[in-house]
Design a protein around this motif. Structure first.
Motif, short mmCIF file in Angstrom:
data_model
loop_
_atom_site.label_atom_id
_atom_site.label_comp_id
_atom_site.label_asym_id
_atom_site.label_seq_id
_atom_site.Cartn_x
_atom_site.Cartn_y
_atom_site.Cartn_z
N GLY B 217 0.83 -1.19 0.00
CA GLY B 217 0.00 0.00 0.00
C GLY B 217 0.86 1.24 0.00
N ARG B 218 0.22 2.36 0.30
CA ARG B 218 0.91 3.64 0.21
C ARG B 218 2.00 3.79 1.28
N GLY B 219 2.08 2.84 2.20
CA GLY B 219 3.20 2.83 3.14
C GLY B 219 4.53 2.59 2.43
N SER B 242 -1.80 -5.02 -4.64
CA SER B 242 -1.55 -3.61 -4.39
C SER B 242 -2.84 -2.86 -4.12
N SER B 243 -2.74 -1.79 -3.35
CA SER B 243 -3.89 -0.90 -3.22
C SER B 243 -3.88 0.03 -4.43
N ARG B 244 -4.95 0.80 -4.59
CA ARG B 244 -5.08 1.56 -5.82
C ARG B 244 -4.07 2.69 -6.01
N PRO B 245 -3.69 3.41 -4.93
CA PRO B 245 -2.79 4.55 -5.18
C PRO B 245 -1.50 4.15 -5.92
N HIS B 256 -2.61 -6.05 -10.71
CA HIS B 256 -2.26 -6.36 -9.32
C HIS B 256 -3.22 -5.70 -8.33
N GLN B 257 -4.06 -4.80 -8.81
CA GLN B 257 -4.90 -4.03 -7.89
C GLN B 257 -6.00 -4.87 -7.26
N VAL B 258 -6.06 -4.77 -5.94
CA VAL B 258 -7.10 -5.47 -5.19
C VAL B 258 -8.11 -4.43 -4.72
N GLY B 259 -9.38 -4.74 -4.87
CA GLY B 259 -10.37 -3.82 -4.34
C GLY B 259 -11.54 -3.64 -5.26
N PHE B 260 -12.34 -2.71 -4.87
CA PHE B 260 -13.60 -2.49 -5.56
C PHE B 260 -13.42 -2.26 -7.05
N SER B 261 -12.50 -1.39 -7.42
CA SER B 261 -12.33 -1.11 -8.85
C SER B 261 -11.19 -1.94 -9.44
N GLY B 262 -10.71 -2.90 -8.66
CA GLY B 262 -9.69 -3.80 -9.16
C GLY B 262 -10.20 -5.23 -9.14
N ILE B 275 -1.12 -0.77 4.21
CA ILE B 275 -2.43 -0.51 3.61
C ILE B 275 -3.37 -0.12 4.75
N SER B 276 -4.08 1.02 4.59
CA SER B 276 -4.85 1.53 5.72
C SER B 276 -6.15 0.75 5.95
N GLY B 277 -6.71 0.18 4.87
CA GLY B 277 -7.95 -0.57 5.03
C GLY B 277 -9.19 0.24 4.69
N SER B 278 -9.19 0.92 3.56
CA SER B 278 -10.37 1.67 3.10
C SER B 278 -11.47 0.68 2.72
N PRO B 279 -12.74 1.13 2.77
CA PRO B 279 -13.83 0.23 2.37
C PRO B 279 -13.60 -0.35 0.98
N GLN B 280 -13.04 0.46 0.08
CA GLN B 280 -12.85 -0.03 -1.29
C GLN B 280 -11.78 -1.12 -1.36
N HIS B 281 -10.78 -1.01 -0.53
CA HIS B 281 -9.76 -2.05 -0.55
C HIS B 281 -10.30 -3.33 0.10
N LEU B 282 -10.94 -3.14 1.26
CA LEU B 282 -11.50 -4.29 1.99
C LEU B 282 -12.49 -5.06 1.13
N VAL B 294 0.42 -5.48 8.43
CA VAL B 294 1.53 -4.76 9.06
C VAL B 294 1.31 -3.28 8.79
N ASN B 295 1.23 -2.50 9.87
CA ASN B 295 0.98 -1.07 9.71
C ASN B 295 1.59 -0.34 10.89
N LYS B 296 2.17 0.84 10.63
CA LYS B 296 2.80 1.52 11.76
C LYS B 296 1.81 2.34 12.57
N GLY B 312 4.05 -1.85 13.27
CA GLY B 312 5.48 -1.65 13.03
C GLY B 312 5.75 -1.19 11.62
N ASP B 313 7.03 -0.99 11.36
CA ASP B 313 7.48 -0.47 10.08
C ASP B 313 7.67 -1.62 9.10
N LEU B 314 7.00 -1.52 7.98
CA LEU B 314 7.12 -2.60 6.99
C LEU B 314 8.56 -2.78 6.53
N TYR B 315 9.33 -1.68 6.56
CA TYR B 315 10.72 -1.76 6.12
C TYR B 315 11.60 -2.56 7.09
C1 LIG Z 1 -14.61 4.79 -6.71
C2 LIG Z 1 -13.41 4.37 -5.93
C3 LIG Z 1 -12.85 3.12 -6.17
C4 LIG Z 1 -11.72 2.70 -5.45
N1 LIG Z 1 -11.21 1.47 -5.69
C5 LIG Z 1 -10.15 1.03 -4.98
C6 LIG Z 1 -9.61 -0.28 -5.16
O1 LIG Z 1 -10.07 -1.04 -6.01
N2 LIG Z 1 -8.57 -0.67 -4.41
C7 LIG Z 1 -8.00 0.16 -3.47
O2 LIG Z 1 -7.05 -0.26 -2.81
N3 LIG Z 1 -8.46 1.41 -3.28
C8 LIG Z 1 -9.51 1.86 -4.01
N4 LIG Z 1 -9.97 3.14 -3.83
C9 LIG Z 1 -9.15 4.06 -3.00
C10 LIG Z 1 -9.42 3.90 -1.54
O3 LIG Z 1 -10.50 4.72 -1.18
C11 LIG Z 1 -8.17 4.32 -0.72
O4 LIG Z 1 -7.82 5.63 -1.07
C12 LIG Z 1 -6.97 3.41 -0.95
O5 LIG Z 1 -7.34 2.06 -0.79
C13 LIG Z 1 -5.87 3.75 0.04
O6 LIG Z 1 -4.71 2.97 -0.22
P1 LIG Z 1 -3.65 2.69 0.91
O7 LIG Z 1 -4.30 1.98 2.03
O8 LIG Z 1 -2.51 2.00 0.24
O9 LIG Z 1 -3.15 4.14 1.29
P2 LIG Z 1 -3.37 4.98 2.62
O10 LIG Z 1 -4.78 5.06 2.97
O11 LIG Z 1 -2.61 6.24 2.43
O12 LIG Z 1 -2.67 4.12 3.73
C14 LIG Z 1 -1.31 3.92 3.85
C15 LIG Z 1 -1.08 3.17 5.15
O13 LIG Z 1 0.29 2.82 5.25
C16 LIG Z 1 0.72 2.99 6.61
N5 LIG Z 1 2.16 3.17 6.57
C17 LIG Z 1 2.86 4.23 6.11
N6 LIG Z 1 4.18 3.98 6.18
C18 LIG Z 1 4.33 2.75 6.69
C19 LIG Z 1 5.45 1.95 7.00
N7 LIG Z 1 6.70 2.36 6.76
N8 LIG Z 1 5.24 0.73 7.54
C20 LIG Z 1 3.97 0.29 7.76
N9 LIG Z 1 2.88 1.01 7.49
C21 LIG Z 1 3.05 2.22 6.94
C22 LIG Z 1 -0.06 4.16 7.09
O14 LIG Z 1 -0.17 4.12 8.50
C23 LIG Z 1 -1.41 3.98 6.40
O15 LIG Z 1 -2.29 3.23 7.21
C24 LIG Z 1 -11.11 3.57 -4.51
C25 LIG Z 1 -11.67 4.82 -4.27
C26 LIG Z 1 -12.81 5.21 -4.96
C27 LIG Z 1 -13.41 6.55 -4.65
#
Ligand SMILES: Cc1cc2nc3c(=O)[nH]c(=O)nc-3n(C[C@H](O)[C@H](O)[C@H](O)COP(=O)(O)OP(=O)(O)OC[C@H]3O[C@@H](n4cnc5c(N)ncnc54)[C@H](O)[C@@H]3O)c2cc1C
Ligand SMILES: Cc1cc2nc3c(=O)[nH]c(=O)nc-3n(C[C@H](O)[C@H](O)[C@H](O)COP(=O)(O)OP(=O)(O)OC[C@H]3O[C@@H](n4cnc5c(N)ncnc54)[C@H](O)[C@@H]3O)c2cc1C
Lengths: 265, 333
Positions: B217-219, B242-245, B256-262, B275-282, B294-296, B312-315
């Motif tokens: 994820g975005r981490g 992967s998450s969407r970002p 590789h995208q997992v989630g609602f639009s993947g 990965i933070s666990g957004s509804p779309q990812h879950l 794993v999330n810090k 903890g830190d994924l790294y």
């Molecule tokens: C219409 C629509 C469709 C969507 N479809 C999808 C989809 O299919 N799939 C999807 O994934 N998203 C989708 N999204 C996007 C979704 O809403 C979230 O924005 C996205 O899932 C967030 O990705 P993320 O968890 O990787 O990033 P973030 O929410 O930014 O989370 C990053 C996480 O990483 C943690 N972190 C940071 N650094 C570290 C580190 N060093 N070690 C450990 N943890 C760390 C942070 O604490 C945070 O919890 C969609 C959104 C919309 C509006």
């Protein structure tokens, strides 16, 4: 080339607040926008027009406020816009929506190509495009991600299904639904926006569609599906067990879990 | 023929591409079997293609009472108009109460055309199906981009629905099962207005089938770091998710995208790093057997949705985990 683009106005999903505890949906802070996939449809139409000449007509069914979406479409390159608005259209499911759009298209007369978005971000069915094609008796290709060639009587498109990507020659008049991989929609300039503000938008009601005694096909009456209940998905319970310790300790614990679950060793 | 078919309660569309049955078909048979038994009626399948006798029999082993087989060279590849015409004719003959189609791209292209031709209702992308006390189908589907669920009923027959892949339970294969294969007459249509000029294998990662997914994820701080994910996935015989970002940023392919639009996935183990666990990812991974996160951030929603989590830190964790698994692998060798 006479191209029709079907456009739906949708709420800005990012700004709709979903209360997962109470199971409620708060749209008050969300504006209304053109369905994002329909921007790709519009862009494709404008690009084709730029090559072949002709005109692009944007059509939307919705409440009067959907004129805003159509003005936006005009600013982005549509030449004409038609809004289908009538209380009798309200409550339509995809079949009734497709029926209404198809009868407006029939009234418009000759066309070459209809372009729709892949799906909307609210109703999210992706059904309206193929249903319109069926009701008009024209062939369609869904999930178009590439337009290779267009002539007066056919279009060659690329669409991915499950195992293969297909390059398909589609006879015109025909319909395509497009994905967001197809293009990058352009932004309207200020001048375009001002021009669109003053443009005329045709509004058609039920009466304008020349459908005699057809009320049973429109709106709620014409909708075989009914949304009975809407709720926010309940978070399922997982055991949520924390693994603590130093990084090596944690890693060993994960290895242990992988072994117990049978995916490792 | 209308006699012998008059008890077709549930009809399912058996999807094939290149002569291979898509697995969503077995999930439709799984759910279809349950619904048909509750209705006290038959479960039937419709299969279109060319040279599919063995596949038709497989459908019976997986629970169909009857398979309507349209076997013809003109049906080898998916042609929406040809498929629609044959299926509409069949539905008008056998009049099923319920007609289920996989919510794949093929299914979602085809189903609305059939529904519009039959002037019946179609519910999109269902994740659950049930019957009410009167035996009507209750269809449950996500809408608003996965943020809400809707319950939908259809007041026309057949009650049609497309069903999301990897959500329903697959039926169990039983080669002792008996059933009938009905060879259907195919009326070849000359020109349907569409012609396949080329077919390219989309040889992508098939994450929907993966047993183990190591998801980023975005981490993750830079695209190069995804190497670590690949390394762990390879060690475990899994696939990188992967998450969407990250997909939007162009760091990794959409496949590789997992989630609602993947993609929706259902692995035995899903590991989510940063990965933070957004509804779309879950939405895309909630049916995984075991979820390890794993999330810090101790307040990240992902942690509540997991079976095991590490704050903890994924790294730090990821390289260490690779190290530990290497050790196990070496000892075994
Ligand atoms: C219409 C629509 C469709 C969507 N479809 C999808 C989809 O299919 N799939 C999807 O994934 N998203 C989708 N999204 C996007 C979704 O809403 C979230 O924005 C996205 O899932 C967030 O990705 P993320 O968890 O990787 O990033 P973030 O929410 O930014 O989370 C990053 C996480 O990483 C943690 N972190 C940071 N650094 C570290 C580190 N060093 N070690 C450990 N943890 C760390 C942070 O604490 C945070 O919890 C969609 C959104 C919309 C509006
Ligand atoms: C929670 C919920 C669930 C629903 N589930 C279903 C369902 O399962 N089955 C069903 O039949 N209906 C369903 N509906 C009703 C459906 O949302 C409406 O019929 C809607 O008008 C069109 O469907 P859509 O948004 O899914 O469009 P889609 O079919 O996803 O739209 C595809 C394309 O068609 C064009 N298009 C769609 N609507 C319009 C329009 N009004 N004007 C111009 N062009 C348009 C656009 O190009 C768009 O990109 C549901 C509604 C809600 C609120």
């Amino acid at each position: 080339m006479n191209i029709l683009v079907l456009i739906k106005q949708v709420p800005e999903i990012e700004k709709v607040r979903f209360d997962y505890e109470k199971g409620r949906l708060d749209r008050s802070s969300a504006g209304a926008i053109i369905n994002p996939f329909d921007l790709n449809a519009l862009e494709a139409a404008v690009q084709i027009k730029e090559k072949t000449g002709g005109s692009v007509t944007a059509i939307s069914m919705g409440p009067m406020q959907a004129v805003d979406a159509l003005r936006d479409a005009l600013a982005r390159g549509a030449d004409k816009a038609i809004l289908l608005s009538d209380e009798r259209f309200a409550g339509a499911d995809t079949l009734a929506t497709a029926y209404t759009l198809a009868s407006a298209i029939r009234k418009l007369g000759a066309f070459d190509l209809i372009i729709c978005g892949e799906k909307t971000i609210d109703g999210d069915t992706g059904q309206v495009g193929p249903e319109v094609a069926e009701l008009l008796g024209i062939p369609h290709v869904a999930y178009v991600e590439e337009i290779r060639q267009i002539c007066s009587d056919k279009i060659v498109v690329g669409a991915r299904m499950e195992r293969n990507k297909y390059i398909i020659e589609l006879r015109l008049p025909g319909l395509i639904t497009v994905t967001k991989d197809l293009n990058n929609p352009r932004l309207p300039t200020l001048r375009d926006k001002l021009r669109a503000m003053r443009a005329e938008i045709t509004v058609w009601s039920y009466k304008d569609l020349n459908e005699e005694d057809a009320l049973q096909y429109f709106g709620l009456n014409g909708s075989p599906t009914r949304v009975i209940r809407v709720y926010t998905p309940a978070a399922e319970k997982r055991k949520s067990q924390v693994l603590s310790g130093t990084a090596p300790e944690v890693a060993q614990k994960i290895v242990q879990i992988l072994r117990e679950s049978g995916v490792l060793g | 023929m209308s006699d012998e078919c008059s008890f077709c309660g549930v009809l399912i569309f058996a999807e094939q591409e290149d002569g291979e049955i898509h697995k969503v078909t077995y999930e439709l048979l799984g759910k279809g079997r349950v619904l048909a038994d509750r209705l006290g009626k038959n479960l039937c399948a419709v299969l279109l293609g060319y040279g599919l006798d063995d596949e038709a029999r497989e459908l019976i082993y997986y629970g169909a009472d009857k398979v309507f087989l349209f076997d013809h060279p003109s049906l080898k590849d998916f042609d929406i108009v040809r498929y629609k015409q044959n299926i509409v004719r069949l539905v008008n003959e056998v009049k099923p109460d319920i007609f289920l189609i996989g919510a794949t791209r093929i299914g979602r292209s085809l189903a609305p055309r059939i529904a519009a031709s039959l002037k019946t209702g179609l519910t999109a992308d269902c994740v659950d199906l049930d019957l009410d006390n009167e035996g009507n189908l209750v269809q449950i589907r996500p809408a608003f981009s996965g943020n809400i669920m809707a319950q939908i009923k259809t007041r026309t027959k057949p009650q049609m629905a497309t069903v999301r892949y990897k959500v329903m339970k697959m039926s169990i294969r039983d080669p002792a099962r008996r059933g009938g294969v009905v060879e259907m007459k195919v009326e070849p249509v000359k020109n349907t207005g569409m012609k396949i000029l080329e077919k390219e294998k989309a040889d992508e990662v098939n994450i929907s089938e993966a047993e183990i997914i190591v998801a980023a994820g975005r981490g993750v701080k830079s695209p190069e770091d995804l190497r670590l994910f690949k390394e762990l996935a390879d060690l475990l015989g899994g696939v990188v998710g992967s998450s969407r970002p990250l997909v939007d940023a162009g760091w990794i392919g959409k496949e590789h995208q997992v989630g609602f639009s993947g993609n929706t996935v259902k692995p035995r183990v899903y590991m989510a790093f940063g990965i933070s666990g957004s509804p779309q990812h879950l939405f895309g991974m909630r049916y995984s057997d075991i979820i390890i996160a794993v999330n810090k951030d101790p307040t990240a929603p992902m942690l509540n949705f997991s079976d095991y989590y590490v704050i903890g830190d994924l790294y730090e964790i990821l390289p260490q985990l690779i190290h530990e698994i290497r050790k196990v692998r070496c000892v075994e060798k």
